[in-house]
Enzyme design. Sequence first.
Site, PDB file in Angstrom:
ATOM      1  N   LYS A 121       0.810  -1.219   0.000  1.00 25.63           N
ATOM      2  CA  LYS A 121       0.000   0.000   0.000  1.00 25.63           C
ATOM      3  C   LYS A 121       0.845   1.270   0.000  1.00 25.63           C
ATOM      4  O   LYS A 121       0.391   2.313  -0.459  1.00 25.63           O
ATOM      5  CB  LYS A 121      -0.953  -0.006   1.204  1.00 25.63           C
ATOM      6  CG  LYS A 121      -2.086  -1.017   1.062  1.00 25.63           C
ATOM      7  CD  LYS A 121      -3.160  -0.811   2.102  1.00 25.63           C
ATOM      8  CE  LYS A 121      -4.343  -1.733   1.852  1.00 25.63           C
ATOM      9  NZ  LYS A 121      -5.442  -1.548   2.812  1.00 25.63           N
ATOM     10  N   LYS A 204      -9.002 -11.514 -10.908  1.00 22.53           N
ATOM     11  CA  LYS A 204      -9.996 -11.663  -9.849  1.00 22.53           C
ATOM     12  C   LYS A 204     -10.946 -10.463  -9.854  1.00 22.53           C
ATOM     13  O   LYS A 204     -10.519  -9.338 -10.134  1.00 22.53           O
ATOM     14  CB  LYS A 204      -9.251 -11.741  -8.512  1.00 22.53           C
ATOM     15  CG  LYS A 204     -10.091 -12.165  -7.328  1.00 22.53           C
ATOM     16  CD  LYS A 204      -9.189 -12.405  -6.126  1.00 22.53           C
ATOM     17  CE  LYS A 204      -9.444 -11.376  -5.074  1.00 22.53           C
ATOM     18  NZ  LYS A 204      -8.697 -11.626  -3.838  1.00 22.53           N
ATOM     19  N   LYS A 207     -12.753  -4.688  -6.239  1.00 21.05           N
ATOM     20  CA  LYS A 207     -13.240  -3.311  -6.169  1.00 21.05           C
ATOM     21  C   LYS A 207     -12.219  -2.339  -6.746  1.00 21.05           C
ATOM     22  O   LYS A 207     -12.564  -1.390  -7.433  1.00 21.05           O
ATOM     23  CB  LYS A 207     -13.528  -2.961  -4.703  1.00 21.05           C
ATOM     24  CG  LYS A 207     -13.848  -1.507  -4.435  1.00 21.05           C
ATOM     25  CD  LYS A 207     -15.096  -1.020  -5.156  1.00 21.05           C
ATOM     26  CE  LYS A 207     -16.356  -1.615  -4.586  1.00 21.05           C
ATOM     27  NZ  LYS A 207     -17.565  -1.078  -5.241  1.00 21.05           N
TER      28      LYS A 207
END
Length: 347
Positions: A121, A204, A207
């Site tokens: 991240k 996959k 979101k």
Amino acid sequence: MPESSPPPARPRVLSGIQPTADSFHLGNYIGAVRQWAALQEDFEPFFFIADMHAITVEADPKVLRERSRKSAAQLIAAGVDPQRAAIFLQSHVPEHAQLAWVLMCLTGFGEARRMTQFKDKSAKGGEGAASVGLFTYPMLMAADILLYRPQYVPVGEDQRQHLELTRDLAQRFNHRYKRTFRLPEPYILKETAKIRDLQSPDNKMSKSASSPTGIIEMLDPPSQSAKKVRSAVTDSGTEIRFDEAAKPGVSNLLTIYSALAGRSIEELEKDYQGRGYGDLKGDLADVLVDFVTPFRDRTLELLDDPAELDRILEDGSERAAAVASRTLADVYDRVGFVPRGPVRSAR
């Protein structure tokens, strides 16, 4: 007549979900959330909305509040019964943050820096721009778990490293002070094939990565979701068979169909022998509409009564706090904090 003995205590299980989207999508619903309801049968479950984790990156306050309630409503719509499971907001139980500080003081800097999620991240904006909250996220996650001294924690592959750190910190605390925490065991959810992007079935459903036409949002109008299924990418040839390498698009549709209808892929392959992709997509669209409509209706019904939803969350937080406060009292005693005395009235 002799008194009957009380029923044996059920093993405790805990899991949480971040309120980072307006809707659960089909992939995370089938892969995890739907299975939480089944855990109520054999376990004492604690399920929380991880709103504190959600602010490790910039979050709009109004949106966070809305998404937190939406996430709770969707858990209930998915079959999690507030009578059998404590459903609560992480921020409503301050012991999460209090235990997290103690665990941070047991965690080495290098140990925290090696955590995969922080590396992933922080890679986009650079480590210097990442928040300290993101860096200490795994210690808060460990506190989330250890507060309830659960026997099991449902985990996917992407969370195994965090559970390993949690176990390490529990052992470290037990060794340095006194045995306080049980070592939580991973509870591997019933294996479900990954749900793929409808437009890019090699990827996959996600979101963050899927295009708007490749992801099915559980709270979208059902007709809109059905249209996405009818427009899903298929493969060359006409045979309907499960082959993820040669036919990823058709295999994904069969996987979704099997999960929603409770039918085996082998049975579906037989049913569609000699039929075309249009038949498969049309039938799956109907199955999807039948599946998501009651889920969506129940979620919207709960959101239309915020007072009742807040009452459910308050009840869940009280049940959670009853357990969490006992754990924190043990921890504070063992690290050497002076206990608070009784409050004296002013003279």
